[in-house]
Design a protein around this motif. Structure first.
Motif, PDB file in Angstrom:
ATOM      1  N   ALA A  98       0.827  -1.206   0.000  1.00  0.00           N
ATOM      2  CA  ALA A  98       0.000   0.000   0.000  1.00  0.00           C
ATOM      3  C   ALA A  98       0.863   1.258   0.000  1.00  0.00           C
ATOM      4  O   ALA A  98       0.563   2.233  -0.692  1.00  0.00           O
ATOM      5  CB  ALA A  98      -0.929  -0.005   1.205  1.00  0.00           C
ATOM      6  N   LEU A  99       1.954   1.241   0.761  1.00  0.00           N
ATOM      7  CA  LEU A  99       2.836   2.401   0.843  1.00  0.00           C
ATOM      8  C   LEU A  99       3.505   2.673  -0.503  1.00  0.00           C
ATOM      9  O   LEU A  99       3.522   3.816  -0.985  1.00  0.00           O
ATOM     10  CB  LEU A  99       3.892   2.164   1.923  1.00  0.00           C
ATOM     11  CG  LEU A  99       4.856   3.309   2.205  1.00  0.00           C
ATOM     12  CD1 LEU A  99       4.111   4.548   2.685  1.00  0.00           C
ATOM     13  CD2 LEU A  99       5.891   2.880   3.246  1.00  0.00           C
ATOM     14  N   GLU A 140       2.760   5.978  -3.087  1.00  0.00           N
ATOM     15  CA  GLU A 140       3.796   6.863  -3.642  1.00  0.00           C
ATOM     16  C   GLU A 140       3.721   6.923  -5.167  1.00  0.00           C
ATOM     17  O   GLU A 140       3.939   7.963  -5.769  1.00  0.00           O
ATOM     18  CB  GLU A 140       5.175   6.366  -3.202  1.00  0.00           C
ATOM     19  CG  GLU A 140       5.448   6.576  -1.725  1.00  0.00           C
ATOM     20  CD  GLU A 140       6.824   6.101  -1.315  1.00  0.00           C
ATOM     21  OE1 GLU A 140       7.530   6.848  -0.606  1.00  0.00           O
ATOM     22  OE2 GLU A 140       7.200   4.970  -1.688  1.00  0.00           O
ATOM     23  N   ARG A 141       3.394   5.796  -5.784  1.00  0.00           N
ATOM     24  CA  ARG A 141       3.369   5.738  -7.233  1.00  0.00           C
ATOM     25  C   ARG A 141       2.163   6.468  -7.836  1.00  0.00           C
ATOM     26  O   ARG A 141       2.296   7.114  -8.886  1.00  0.00           O
ATOM     27  CB  ARG A 141       3.360   4.273  -7.685  1.00  0.00           C
ATOM     28  CG  ARG A 141       3.349   4.075  -9.209  1.00  0.00           C
ATOM     29  CD  ARG A 141       4.637   4.535  -9.857  1.00  0.00           C
ATOM     30  NE  ARG A 141       5.767   3.723  -9.463  1.00  0.00           N
ATOM     31  CZ  ARG A 141       6.151   2.625 -10.117  1.00  0.00           C
ATOM     32  NH1 ARG A 141       5.505   2.222 -11.207  1.00  0.00           N
ATOM     33  NH2 ARG A 141       7.199   1.949  -9.702  1.00  0.00           N
ATOM     34  N   ILE A 142       0.994   6.392  -7.185  1.00  0.00           N
ATOM     35  CA  ILE A 142      -0.236   6.911  -7.818  1.00  0.00           C
ATOM     36  C   ILE A 142      -0.780   8.180  -7.157  1.00  0.00           C
ATOM     37  O   ILE A 142      -1.828   8.675  -7.553  1.00  0.00           O
ATOM     38  CB  ILE A 142      -1.339   5.840  -7.854  1.00  0.00           C
ATOM     39  CG1 ILE A 142      -1.819   5.515  -6.426  1.00  0.00           C
ATOM     40  CG2 ILE A 142      -0.870   4.586  -8.592  1.00  0.00           C
ATOM     41  CD1 ILE A 142      -3.075   4.671  -6.384  1.00  0.00           C
ATOM     42  N   GLY A 143      -0.076   8.705  -6.162  1.00  0.00           N
ATOM     43  CA  GLY A 143      -0.595   9.888  -5.473  1.00  0.00           C
ATOM     44  C   GLY A 143      -1.732   9.537  -4.532  1.00  0.00           C
ATOM     45  O   GLY A 143      -2.787  10.166  -4.532  1.00  0.00           O
ATOM     46  N   GLY A 144      -1.507   8.505  -3.729  1.00  0.00           N
ATOM     47  CA  GLY A 144      -2.542   8.040  -2.813  1.00  0.00           C
ATOM     48  C   GLY A 144      -2.255   8.380  -1.371  1.00  0.00           C
ATOM     49  O   GLY A 144      -1.158   8.819  -1.017  1.00  0.00           O
ATOM     50  N   ARG A 197       6.365   9.361   4.507  1.00  0.00           N
ATOM     51  CA  ARG A 197       6.424   9.198   3.048  1.00  0.00           C
ATOM     52  C   ARG A 197       5.104   9.558   2.368  1.00  0.00           C
ATOM     53  O   ARG A 197       5.093  10.189   1.312  1.00  0.00           O
ATOM     54  CB  ARG A 197       6.834   7.761   2.711  1.00  0.00           C
ATOM     55  CG  ARG A 197       8.314   7.510   2.950  1.00  0.00           C
ATOM     56  CD  ARG A 197       8.672   6.034   2.967  1.00  0.00           C
ATOM     57  NE  ARG A 197       8.364   5.343   1.707  1.00  0.00           N
ATOM     58  CZ  ARG A 197       8.568   4.045   1.516  1.00  0.00           C
ATOM     59  NH1 ARG A 197       9.071   3.305   2.503  1.00  0.00           N
ATOM     60  NH2 ARG A 197       8.278   3.489   0.354  1.00  0.00           N
ATOM     61  N   VAL A 198       3.987   9.145   2.967  1.00  0.00           N
ATOM     62  CA  VAL A 198       2.665   9.524   2.446  1.00  0.00           C
ATOM     63  C   VAL A 198       1.736   9.763   3.638  1.00  0.00           C
ATOM     64  O   VAL A 198       1.960   9.217   4.719  1.00  0.00           O
ATOM     65  CB  VAL A 198       2.049   8.426   1.528  1.00  0.00           C
ATOM     66  CG1 VAL A 198       2.910   8.164   0.317  1.00  0.00           C
ATOM     67  CG2 VAL A 198       1.780   7.153   2.298  1.00  0.00           C
ATOM     68  N   PRO A 199       0.670  10.545   3.474  1.00  0.00           N
ATOM     69  CA  PRO A 199      -0.273  10.756   4.579  1.00  0.00           C
ATOM     70  C   PRO A 199      -0.990   9.456   4.968  1.00  0.00           C
ATOM     71  O   PRO A 199      -1.380   8.664   4.112  1.00  0.00           O
ATOM     72  CB  PRO A 199      -1.267  11.778   4.014  1.00  0.00           C
ATOM     73  CG  PRO A 199      -0.517  12.469   2.913  1.00  0.00           C
ATOM     74  CD  PRO A 199       0.366  11.408   2.314  1.00  0.00           C
ATOM     75  N   PRO A 201      -7.761   7.376  -2.292  1.00  0.00           N
ATOM     76  CA  PRO A 201      -7.803   6.659  -1.012  1.00  0.00           C
ATOM     77  C   PRO A 201      -7.372   5.206  -1.191  1.00  0.00           C
ATOM     78  O   PRO A 201      -7.855   4.508  -2.086  1.00  0.00           O
ATOM     79  CB  PRO A 201      -9.279   6.741  -0.598  1.00  0.00           C
ATOM     80  CG  PRO A 201      -9.905   7.766  -1.507  1.00  0.00           C
ATOM     81  CD  PRO A 201      -9.118   7.725  -2.771  1.00  0.00           C
ATOM     82  N   ILE A 202      -6.453   4.759  -0.350  1.00  0.00           N
ATOM     83  CA  ILE A 202      -6.010   3.366  -0.344  1.00  0.00           C
ATOM     84  C   ILE A 202      -6.289   2.803   1.041  1.00  0.00           C
ATOM     85  O   ILE A 202      -5.622   3.145   2.015  1.00  0.00           O
ATOM     86  CB  ILE A 202      -4.513   3.242  -0.690  1.00  0.00           C
ATOM     87  CG1 ILE A 202      -4.234   3.847  -2.067  1.00  0.00           C
ATOM     88  CG2 ILE A 202      -4.086   1.771  -0.662  1.00  0.00           C
ATOM     89  CD1 ILE A 202      -2.759   3.839  -2.450  1.00  0.00           C
TER      90      ILE A 202
END
Length: 304
Positions: free
Chosen positions: A23-24, A28-32, A60-62, A98-99
């Protein structure tokens, strides 16, 4: 004219399968942005034993719905659905994807399909059924809700009592509520993914992870929670890894016994999760990290 459904990615699967890492990397790859669907990672102070993302991963991502309630809070699937829906709406409003990631199948089911709108439990009614045998409960249920009775075994007291409780409160069969719910529309269009791992390899990962948790300070984490007044009387502290170490700290079992129980119970939990998720024929089971390029391709096509 119906409104367009929100597209979400769901990364599910058993504990230790690598879904958080997938998921992480995908985010990062798709702007999630990641929305937690693990019932234990909701609790503050329960970090090591629930394998929460490390601080560097959170940067790294929210991430959403991690460490949002204290361990003495009873957090239901209904509560989760409300909080997750709010997080998804916020993420979508900012043009992000959203992931949803986690292994609590009930939470994912509640989010995607809602909850049956039947009455809440009635402790007094349940007391009225406590002296009846399973066969007696099943016979009573056959009289008022033969459809549900046909699906249940006399040993399944929880569901038998629940079905009789609903009928006593409403005069309607719980199967009627479920039939109505089946026609309810869902707010989301979901792509479901899960990392594919052979069972033997999964069990090896689980045992290694428990060892790393112990090396990383799980015992001290549990001791700290107990010092702050959280014990096995709280639902969260009866989670795997916590209840066993609470028993050790109470002098009931040795540390090696506690660790062995954690490993055994985690393996059993992973097996139950596999059973739950393999029943869902909408899930794409893909090897990770080997098939990450394929996963990205599937996700991009879905979002497009």
């Amino acid at each position: 004219m119906t409104s367009k459904k929100t597209k979400i990615i769901v990364v599910a699967g058993p504990t230790g399968s690598g879904k958080s890492a997938l998921a992480l990397q995908l985010a990062e790859r798709i702007g999630g942005e990641i929305v937690n669907a693990d019932s234990m990672q909701l609790y503050r102070g329960m970090d090591i034993g629930t394998s929460k993302p490390a601080p560097e991963e959170l940067e790294r991502v929210p991430h959403h719905l991690f460490s949002i309630v204290s361990p003495d809070t009873n957090f239901s699937a209904s509560d989760y659905r409300r909080e997750a829906a709010a997080a998804i709406s916020d993420i979508e409003s900012r043009g992000r994807t959203p992931i949803v990631v986690g292994g609590t199948g009930l939470y994912i089911k509640a989010l995607l399909h809602g909850l049956v709108d039947s009455p809440t439990g009635d402790p007094e009614l349940r007391l009225a059924f406590q002296d009846l045998s399973g066969d007696e409960l099943l016979e009573r249920l056959r009289e008022v809700d033969p459809e549900t009775a046909a699906r249940l075994h006399p040993n399944d007291r929880v569901r038998l009592v629940r079905a009789l409780e609903v009928y006593s409160q409403t005069g309607r069969a719980i199967s009627d509520f479920r039939a109505e719910h089946a026609f309810a529309d869902t707010e989301y269009e979901a792509l479901k993914l899960a990392p594919k791992v052979e069972r033997a390899a999964l069990y090896n990962r689980i045992e290694d992870r428990v060892d790393r948790m112990m090396e990383g300070g799980l015992l001290a984490e549990v001791a700290s929670l107990m010092e702050r007044g959280y014990g096995v009387e709280h639902k969260a502290m009866r989670a795997i890894g916590y209840k066993e170490l609470c028993a050790h700290l109470a002098g009931e079992i040795s540390l090696p016994e506690a660790v062995a129980l954690i490993k055994r119970d985690t393996r059993r939990y992973a097996k139950r999760q596999l059973t739950w998720f393999t029943r869902d024929n909408e899930i794409y089971w893909l090897e990770y990290p080997e098939s990450f390029a394929t996963i990205v391709k599937i996700v991009i096509e879905f979002l497009a």
